[in-house]
Structures are given as C-alpha cells and as structure tokens.
Design a protein around this motif. Structure first.
Motif, PDB file in Angstrom:
ATOM      1  N   SER A  17     -24.037 -11.909  13.784  1.00  0.00           N
ATOM      2  CA  SER A  17     -24.469 -13.221  13.298  1.00  0.00           C
ATOM      3  C   SER A  17     -23.784 -13.553  11.985  1.00  0.00           C
ATOM      4  O   SER A  17     -23.382 -12.647  11.238  1.00  0.00           O
ATOM      5  CB  SER A  17     -25.986 -13.248  13.093  1.00  0.00           C
ATOM      6  OG  SER A  17     -26.670 -13.045  14.306  1.00  0.00           O
ATOM      7  N   ARG A  19     -23.824 -17.076   8.969  1.00  0.00           N
ATOM      8  CA  ARG A  19     -24.219 -18.433   8.615  1.00  0.00           C
ATOM      9  C   ARG A  19     -23.170 -19.028   7.697  1.00  0.00           C
ATOM     10  O   ARG A  19     -22.856 -18.455   6.657  1.00  0.00           O
ATOM     11  CB  ARG A  19     -25.586 -18.474   7.929  1.00  0.00           C
ATOM     12  CG  ARG A  19     -26.102 -19.906   7.752  1.00  0.00           C
ATOM     13  CD  ARG A  19     -27.463 -19.983   7.099  1.00  0.00           C
ATOM     14  NE  ARG A  19     -27.399 -19.803   5.655  1.00  0.00           N
ATOM     15  CZ  ARG A  19     -28.362 -20.199   4.806  1.00  0.00           C
ATOM     16  NH1 ARG A  19     -29.446 -20.770   5.286  1.00  0.00           N
ATOM     17  NH2 ARG A  19     -28.231 -19.995   3.505  1.00  0.00           N
ATOM     18  N   SER A  21     -21.894 -22.526   5.482  1.00  0.00           N
ATOM     19  CA  SER A  21     -22.503 -23.619   4.734  1.00  0.00           C
ATOM     20  C   SER A  21     -21.468 -24.682   4.412  1.00  0.00           C
ATOM     21  O   SER A  21     -20.271 -24.389   4.288  1.00  0.00           O
ATOM     22  CB  SER A  21     -23.098 -23.099   3.418  1.00  0.00           C
ATOM     23  OG  SER A  21     -24.047 -22.098   3.647  1.00  0.00           O
ATOM     24  N   PHE A  67     -25.906 -21.138  18.586  1.00  0.00           N
ATOM     25  CA  PHE A  67     -25.686 -21.737  17.274  1.00  0.00           C
ATOM     26  C   PHE A  67     -26.827 -22.702  16.952  1.00  0.00           C
ATOM     27  O   PHE A  67     -27.349 -23.375  17.857  1.00  0.00           O
ATOM     28  CB  PHE A  67     -24.372 -22.506  17.244  1.00  0.00           C
ATOM     29  CG  PHE A  67     -23.119 -21.660  17.265  1.00  0.00           C
ATOM     30  CD1 PHE A  67     -23.154 -20.307  17.569  1.00  0.00           C
ATOM     31  CD2 PHE A  67     -21.894 -22.231  16.969  1.00  0.00           C
ATOM     32  CE1 PHE A  67     -22.007 -19.538  17.590  1.00  0.00           C
ATOM     33  CE2 PHE A  67     -20.725 -21.484  16.978  1.00  0.00           C
ATOM     34  CZ  PHE A  67     -20.788 -20.135  17.298  1.00  0.00           C
ATOM     35  N   THR A  68     -27.156 -22.795  15.669  1.00  0.00           N
ATOM     36  CA  THR A  68     -28.174 -23.733  15.199  1.00  0.00           C
ATOM     37  C   THR A  68     -27.657 -24.452  13.954  1.00  0.00           C
ATOM     38  O   THR A  68     -27.301 -23.798  12.967  1.00  0.00           O
ATOM     39  CB  THR A  68     -29.484 -23.022  14.864  1.00  0.00           C
ATOM     40  OG1 THR A  68     -29.962 -22.320  16.018  1.00  0.00           O
ATOM     41  CG2 THR A  68     -30.542 -24.031  14.431  1.00  0.00           C
ATOM     42  N   SER A  70     -28.433 -27.062  10.831  1.00  0.00           N
ATOM     43  CA  SER A  70     -29.578 -27.528  10.053  1.00  0.00           C
ATOM     44  C   SER A  70     -29.059 -28.174   8.772  1.00  0.00           C
ATOM     45  O   SER A  70     -27.874 -28.053   8.438  1.00  0.00           O
ATOM     46  CB  SER A  70     -30.534 -26.380   9.728  1.00  0.00           C
ATOM     47  OG  SER A  70     -29.884 -25.388   8.947  1.00  0.00           O
ATOM     48  N   TYR A  79     -25.848 -26.444   7.263  1.00  0.00           N
ATOM     49  CA  TYR A  79     -25.634 -25.055   7.657  1.00  0.00           C
ATOM     50  C   TYR A  79     -25.333 -24.952   9.149  1.00  0.00           C
ATOM     51  O   TYR A  79     -25.714 -25.803   9.942  1.00  0.00           O
ATOM     52  CB  TYR A  79     -26.878 -24.210   7.362  1.00  0.00           C
ATOM     53  CG  TYR A  79     -27.340 -24.254   5.933  1.00  0.00           C
ATOM     54  CD1 TYR A  79     -28.379 -25.101   5.550  1.00  0.00           C
ATOM     55  CD2 TYR A  79     -26.743 -23.447   4.962  1.00  0.00           C
ATOM     56  CE1 TYR A  79     -28.810 -25.143   4.241  1.00  0.00           C
ATOM     57  CE2 TYR A  79     -27.177 -23.481   3.647  1.00  0.00           C
ATOM     58  CZ  TYR A  79     -28.205 -24.325   3.293  1.00  0.00           C
ATOM     59  OH  TYR A  79     -28.628 -24.363   1.984  1.00  0.00           O
ATOM     60  N   LEU A  80     -24.684 -23.862   9.505  1.00  0.00           N
ATOM     61  CA  LEU A  80     -24.509 -23.506  10.911  1.00  0.00           C
ATOM     62  C   LEU A  80     -24.813 -22.022  11.049  1.00  0.00           C
ATOM     63  O   LEU A  80     -24.064 -21.179  10.556  1.00  0.00           O
ATOM     64  CB  LEU A  80     -23.094 -23.796  11.404  1.00  0.00           C
ATOM     65  CG  LEU A  80     -22.862 -23.574  12.898  1.00  0.00           C
ATOM     66  CD1 LEU A  80     -23.661 -24.595  13.718  1.00  0.00           C
ATOM     67  CD2 LEU A  80     -21.382 -23.649  13.253  1.00  0.00           C
ATOM     68  N   GLN A  81     -25.936 -21.727  11.683  1.00  0.00           N
ATOM     69  CA  GLN A  81     -26.311 -20.345  11.968  1.00  0.00           C
ATOM     70  C   GLN A  81     -25.706 -19.968  13.308  1.00  0.00           C
ATOM     71  O   GLN A  81     -25.955 -20.641  14.319  1.00  0.00           O
ATOM     72  CB  GLN A  81     -27.833 -20.196  12.010  1.00  0.00           C
ATOM     73  CG  GLN A  81     -28.307 -18.813  12.400  1.00  0.00           C
ATOM     74  CD  GLN A  81     -28.008 -17.769  11.354  1.00  0.00           C
ATOM     75  OE1 GLN A  81     -28.203 -18.003  10.160  1.00  0.00           O
ATOM     76  NE2 GLN A  81     -27.539 -16.598  11.784  1.00  0.00           N
ATOM     77  N   ASN A  83     -25.284 -17.004  16.092  1.00  0.00           N
ATOM     78  CA  ASN A  83     -25.775 -15.730  16.615  1.00  0.00           C
ATOM     79  C   ASN A  83     -25.023 -15.364  17.892  1.00  0.00           C
ATOM     80  O   ASN A  83     -24.359 -16.212  18.493  1.00  0.00           O
ATOM     81  CB  ASN A  83     -27.275 -15.824  16.901  1.00  0.00           C
ATOM     82  CG  ASN A  83     -28.098 -16.115  15.677  1.00  0.00           C
ATOM     83  OD1 ASN A  83     -27.756 -15.725  14.560  1.00  0.00           O
ATOM     84  ND2 ASN A  83     -29.193 -16.832  15.874  1.00  0.00           N
TER      85      ASN A  83
END
Length: 114
Positions: A17, A19, A21, A67-68, A70, A79-81, A83
C-alpha cells in the motif's frame, strides 16, 4: 498561478500500500473536482480516480476496489490511497482537475516491484 505539488510516491512490493498526496497553492482545490492521473512509460496519461466538490467519487475499472480518493478541504489537499498494488500500477502519478487543466505538477513516482 496555481501550483500543484504531488508527494508520497516510492518503491513498494506487489500487494503493498501507498498513499500519495496533492497540495495546491492557495485555496483553489476546495472549489474544484479533482482527479488523480497516471502515466506509465510509453503510455498516455490516464485518469484513475476523481472526486467532485461534494465528495462523490469515481474510478477507472483497473483500480476500482483497490484505490480510494479523498480530500481535505481545510488542508487544500487531495489524497489517493492505493492498496493491493500491482506491477502495472507503476507510473508517475499526477493530480489535476478535468480539462481545461491547471499547469501540471512534477508528479510522484510509484514503482511496484519485488
């Protein structure tokens, strides 16, 4: 002029994972729908995730469920998380709005490799 600054990329093993920014000068991000784009070597830049001003999200099929995207409007940051990363996620990741684009930032390199 608005400046977009991406950060947080790096080298990660498959399945890992990360993240990333995106920060912008001024407070413009809170007023815009914003997307994360990526460009792999020899390929065109593609949109992988988008978030509206109101927080609704949409994803490319290739990253859906992994991907998430937010946003934190007071921090003027998106942001892009990411996984369950795969080797095919290796690319330079950029943030921007939909066309007409703001000036592109330098991007952040994400490399997925064992």
């Amino acid at each position: 002029q608005v400046q977009l600054v991406e950060s947080g990329g790096g080298l990660v093993q498959p399945g890992g994972s990360l993240r990333v920014s995106c920060a912008a000068s001024g407070s413009i991000l809170s007023a815009l729908g914003m997307g994360w784009y990526r460009q792999a070597p020899g390929k065109q830049r593609e949109l992988v995730a988008f978030i509206t001003r109101g927080g609704s999200t949409d994803y490319a099929d290739s990253v859906k469920g992994r991907f998430t995207i937010s946003r934190d409007n007071p921090k003027n940051t998106v942001y892009l998380q990411m996984n369950s990363l795969k080797s095919e996620d290796t690319a330079v990741y950029y943030c921007n709005k939909q066309p007409p684009f703001l000036p592109w930032g330098q991007g952040t390199q994400v490399t997925v490799s064992s």
